[in-house]
Design an enzyme around this catalytic site. Sequence first.
Site, short mmCIF file in Angstrom:
data_model
loop_
_atom_site.label_atom_id
_atom_site.label_comp_id
_atom_site.label_asym_id
_atom_site.label_seq_id
_atom_site.Cartn_x
_atom_site.Cartn_y
_atom_site.Cartn_z
N PRO A 136 -8.10 5.81 1.49
CA PRO A 136 -7.95 5.10 2.77
C PRO A 136 -6.51 5.21 3.27
O PRO A 136 -5.58 4.97 2.52
CB PRO A 136 -8.29 3.64 2.42
CG PRO A 136 -8.92 3.69 1.07
CD PRO A 136 -8.42 4.92 0.39
N GLU A 137 -6.35 5.61 4.52
CA GLU A 137 -5.02 5.71 5.12
C GLU A 137 -4.80 4.49 6.03
O GLU A 137 -5.70 3.68 6.20
CB GLU A 137 -4.92 7.01 5.92
CG GLU A 137 -4.99 8.27 5.06
CD GLU A 137 -3.74 8.47 4.21
OE1 GLU A 137 -2.71 7.86 4.51
OE2 GLU A 137 -3.82 9.23 3.24
N HIS A 178 -19.01 -0.61 -10.27
CA HIS A 178 -17.59 -0.54 -9.96
C HIS A 178 -17.09 -1.74 -9.17
O HIS A 178 -16.00 -1.72 -8.63
CB HIS A 178 -17.28 0.75 -9.20
CG HIS A 178 -17.62 1.99 -9.97
ND1 HIS A 178 -16.99 2.31 -11.16
CD2 HIS A 178 -18.54 2.96 -9.75
CE1 HIS A 178 -17.50 3.43 -11.62
NE2 HIS A 178 -18.45 3.85 -10.80
N ARG A 196 -12.23 4.44 -9.00
CA ARG A 196 -11.08 5.09 -9.65
C ARG A 196 -10.02 4.10 -10.11
O ARG A 196 -9.04 4.48 -10.76
CB ARG A 196 -10.51 6.16 -8.74
CG ARG A 196 -11.53 7.27 -8.51
CD ARG A 196 -10.97 8.41 -7.72
NE ARG A 196 -9.87 9.07 -8.40
CZ ARG A 196 -9.18 10.07 -7.87
NH1 ARG A 196 -9.45 10.49 -6.66
NH2 ARG A 196 -8.20 10.63 -8.55
N ARG A 217 20.17 14.92 6.64
CA ARG A 217 19.15 15.19 5.62
C ARG A 217 18.76 16.66 5.60
O ARG A 217 18.45 17.23 6.64
CB ARG A 217 17.91 14.34 5.87
CG ARG A 217 18.11 12.90 5.50
CD ARG A 217 16.84 12.13 5.76
NE ARG A 217 17.08 10.71 5.62
CZ ARG A 217 16.70 9.99 4.56
NH1 ARG A 217 16.04 10.56 3.56
NH2 ARG A 217 16.97 8.71 4.50
#
Length: 273
Positions: free
Chosen positions: A2-3, A91, A110, A152
């Site tokens: 999930p983002e 789960h 997971r 950078r």
Amino acid sequence: MPELPEVETVRRGLEPLLVGRTLTSVILRAERLRWPLFPELTTQLAGQKILVVDRRAKYLLIRCTSGTVLLHLGMSGVLHLLSATLPPQRHDHVDLVLDDGNCLRLSDPRRFGAVLWCETDVAAHPLLCNLGPEPLSSEFDGDYLVRRAAGRKGAVKNFLMDQRIVVGVGNIYASEALFRAGIDPARPAGKVGAMAYHKLAAAVCTVLEEALAQGGTTLRDFNDAHGQPGYFAQNLQVYGRKGLPCVVCGTPIRVRRLGGRSSFDCPQCQGRG
Ligand SMILES: [Zn+2]
């Protein structure tokens, strides 16, 4: 995984269902996910009234009367709001039981998710205190990126994916935003010009907003015990399109390794920056 747009969509879906409810108990069916599931959670959370459902980066923050539940979905976490009497599946590791007979059930095959309790200022929590601004907040704009990029030498794509710079821009969104801004992902961050950073900040917002709009139309019914969220079926222009023609110029999309991740770009359109 999930983002940020997926987590924000979950937050928007849960907020009206949770706010005002009281947690009556917590059921833990695993000893740990990413971190230990402390047994104290059961006593700490019982009796807490839910005031606000917030989000910081990919953490859901369930703000209660005397503290905040930090909830992370990890790689594979899914939340459902369903009757607490429904038998748990294999789960289903955590139930936050509510006073209306439902529970917020975390399923996480997971086990990279997290459920933590914080009674002090949650913004100062070690997991949150070093995070950069939210990409859709007013703090995040071209000027901010110019300032942080100064000097950078690392690739601009890695810079953009650094959670200390800005949160929630994963590989997919970084690739898509850099394409739209016409910036070579491998260009040193400090060498990207101010104009390009303004375009990039706008592009990050656009790709995230588009994903959120998709989420709004595909929002799961949280009462559906069998629903499986995934990536929003967003219209990706470079990510995962190796060898396919660029939607703008027709040049085959290239894939390279950058910072250990697959990086997709159009060598023709993204030469600038
Ligand atoms: Zn192109």
